[in-house]
Design an enzyme around this catalytic site. Structure first.
Site, PDB file in Angstrom:
ATOM      1  N   HIS A 190       5.123   2.822   1.103  1.00 27.97           N
ATOM      2  CA  HIS A 190       4.176   2.066   0.277  1.00 27.97           C
ATOM      3  C   HIS A 190       3.293   1.184   1.162  1.00 27.97           C
ATOM      4  O   HIS A 190       3.698   0.075   1.506  1.00 27.97           O
ATOM      5  CB  HIS A 190       4.934   1.192  -0.720  1.00 27.97           C
ATOM      6  CG  HIS A 190       5.570   1.978  -1.816  1.00 27.97           C
ATOM      7  ND1 HIS A 190       4.922   2.284  -2.985  1.00 27.97           N
ATOM      8  CD2 HIS A 190       6.778   2.565  -1.905  1.00 27.97           C
ATOM      9  CE1 HIS A 190       5.702   3.012  -3.754  1.00 27.97           C
ATOM     10  NE2 HIS A 190       6.841   3.195  -3.123  1.00 27.97           N
ATOM     11  N   GLU A 199       0.800  -0.492   0.317  1.00 22.62           N
ATOM     12  CA  GLU A 199       0.440  -1.706  -0.427  1.00 22.62           C
ATOM     13  C   GLU A 199       1.557  -2.744  -0.405  1.00 22.62           C
ATOM     14  O   GLU A 199       1.363  -3.892  -0.790  1.00 22.62           O
ATOM     15  CB  GLU A 199       0.034  -1.338  -1.863  1.00 22.62           C
ATOM     16  CG  GLU A 199       1.159  -1.023  -2.833  1.00 22.62           C
ATOM     17  CD  GLU A 199       1.770   0.375  -2.688  1.00 22.62           C
ATOM     18  OE1 GLU A 199       1.507   1.045  -1.668  1.00 22.62           O
ATOM     19  OE2 GLU A 199       2.517   0.779  -3.593  1.00 22.62           O
ATOM     20  N   CYS A 231       3.723   7.681  -2.107  1.00 21.41           N
ATOM     21  CA  CYS A 231       5.090   7.882  -2.613  1.00 21.41           C
ATOM     22  C   CYS A 231       5.119   9.043  -3.589  1.00 21.41           C
ATOM     23  O   CYS A 231       4.852  10.180  -3.198  1.00 21.41           O
ATOM     24  CB  CYS A 231       5.629   6.581  -3.209  1.00 21.41           C
ATOM     25  SG  CYS A 231       7.412   6.618  -3.471  1.00 21.41           S
TER      26      CYS A 231
END
Lengths: 201, 252
Positions: free
Chosen positions: A182, A184, A79
């Protein structure tokens, strides 16, 4: 050992929780010396471009991250971390980035589409990627950004996502990787991308 | 193609989660961790976690955010009692992906701007509580107790000019009613909304979700009662919506 860059303003928890769950060794990098103990680096997301760079400069990390990348070790920007890999950004006035990838970070505003690309979207690859395996492309990934990267050399783009315009979803240039979404926060698909990064030779 | 989002709303009060009706009548609906584990398995798209504790317990809320972020692997927006940049930063450091403010934005638009320039617009969510009064949507703050004398359209424009990255329109009278989301507000505001728009308040069945999400300008719906009471799960909701032609994400 994966180094996770701390720029004091951001959510490190999501990425460190993830690395912990996967039993991957990591250390949170607050100063240039700590880079010596790392064989790969993650620059996580969240925050504005200017604040992110200010924080890296303040900790004396900017030039050291560039040197680390130039030594050929893998670097992954997530990001905002991806955007910082570029030369300049127009977010809240012009700011300079790390310049590891040529190009600018620009607003995604397009008539008829929200100026913030927020939520789950699918991506498609534009070249063979070491991180993004095509068999996972049916799954969506999570985006939250209002600026995106515009590389000078289009061959640095490894994946795009459609949101009125083609959003640069990922870049890949030798040992330098960036994902605008993202991983994660993107469950199965995201996990695979991070595991690929952790396993890069 | 960007997908529509289903966003469960959690109200955290002291040690428990509550669910209210019209901003009052709070009922205890469970504990955060067990709820989050269930929702994690059911792959909700995102979570809106609001601190409505009466006393100032910001420290314990920070711990909750930390816990929440360790349990789930989807984005979390947190809000409640965010009055300064330092606390917002603590919440982000504790694992929040986005922060939301409501009353504070009605008092001080420059705070919205400060949040956006510090953390980026994508991390700044503004909740707007409103009621229809004589055919026009009136803005309220302080848990629906104070009416703000400002035109809704003007307010929404200003919020975006000052850097709001997402807007949640929460209808006070629908909240907890299960009578359906307020679709009437959509044509009233959609021409001036240039950021993702979320509707909140009143979702009582899957058709309510469908009705709201069918509007092109609506990016997602927040819902509480729907998933707390009864046997509706996010998985079933998503599959219903998908079969009705709504673009929902593919999680696995």
């Amino acid at each position: 050992m994966i180094g996770v860059i701390n720029y004091e303003i951001n959510n490190l928890k999501s990425i460190t929780n993830f690395l912990q769950e996967q039993n991957l060794e990591f250390l949170i990098v607050n100063n240039p010396k700590m880079l010596n103990n790392c064989d790969r680096l993650i620059l996580p997301g969240v925050g504005s471009f200017g604040r992110g760079m200010q924080s890296l400069d303040r900790q004396g990390l900017s030039s050291e991250i560039v040197a680390f990348a130039n030594s050929g070790k893998p670097v992954l920007g997530i990001c905002l971390g991806m955007q910082l890999l570029f030369e300049t950004s127009e977010e809240f006035g012009q700011s300079s980035g790390l310049g590891l990838i040529k190009g600018r970070v620009v607003s995604i505003a397009t008539p008829g589409f929200p100026k913030v690309h927020m939520g789950w979207n699918n991506i498609s690859t534009t070249k063979k990627s070491k991180l993004i395996k095509t068999e996972n492309l049916l799954l969506d990934v999570y985006f939250a950004h209002s600026f995106h990267c515009n590389p000078t050399d289009r061959s640095d783009v490894s994946a795009i996502s459609e949101f009125g315009i083609d959003i640069t979803a990922a870049v890949e240039k030798d040992n330098i990787f960036g994902v605008q979404f993202h991983p994660e926060k993107s469950q199965v698909f995201g996990k695979k991308i991070l595991l690929e990064f952790a396993g890069l030779a | 193609m960007i997908k529509k989002r289903l966003i469960p709303l959690m109200l955290s009060s002291g040690d428990v989660l509550v669910k209210g009706k019209n901003f009052g009548q709070h009922r205890v609906v469970g504990r955060m961790e067990s709820m989050l584990r269930i929702w994690s398995d059911q792959e909700i798209d995102e979570l809106l976690l609001l601190d409505i504790s009466s006393e100032s317990e910001s420290n314990s809320f920070l711990r909750k955010v930390e816990l929440a972020s360790s349990v789930v692997n989807f984005p979390i927006t947190v809000g409640g009692k965010i009055g300064n940049l330092e606390y917002a930063r603590e919440l982000l450091k504790s694992g929040a992906d986005k922060i939301s403010i409501c009353s504070k934005a009605t008092e001080d638009l420059s705070f919205v701007e400060n949040l956006a320039s510090e953390f980026g617009s994508q991390a700044v969510v503004i909740i707007v509580d409103y009621k229809w009064v004589n055919g026009s949507p009136e803005i309220y703050s302080k848990n629906a107790s104070v009416q703000i004398l400002m035109d809704m359209r003007k307010y929404l424009t200003e919020l975006q000019d000052f850097g709001a990255g997402e807007i949640v329109l929460q209808n006070i009278e629908q909240e907890g009613s299960k009578r359906g989301l307020d679709e009437r507000i959509v044509p009233y505001v959609e021409d001036l909304i240039a950021v993702p728009l979320i509707l909140s308040g009143g979702a009582g069945n899957f058709d309510h979700l469908k009705g709201a999400l069918q509007h092109e300008s609506v990016s997602g719906v927040a819902c509480g009662s729907l998933f707390y009471f009864g046997d509706n799960s996010p998985i079933r909701a998503r599959s219903y919506l998908r079969s009705s032609g709504i673009a929902m994400r593919k999680a696995r």
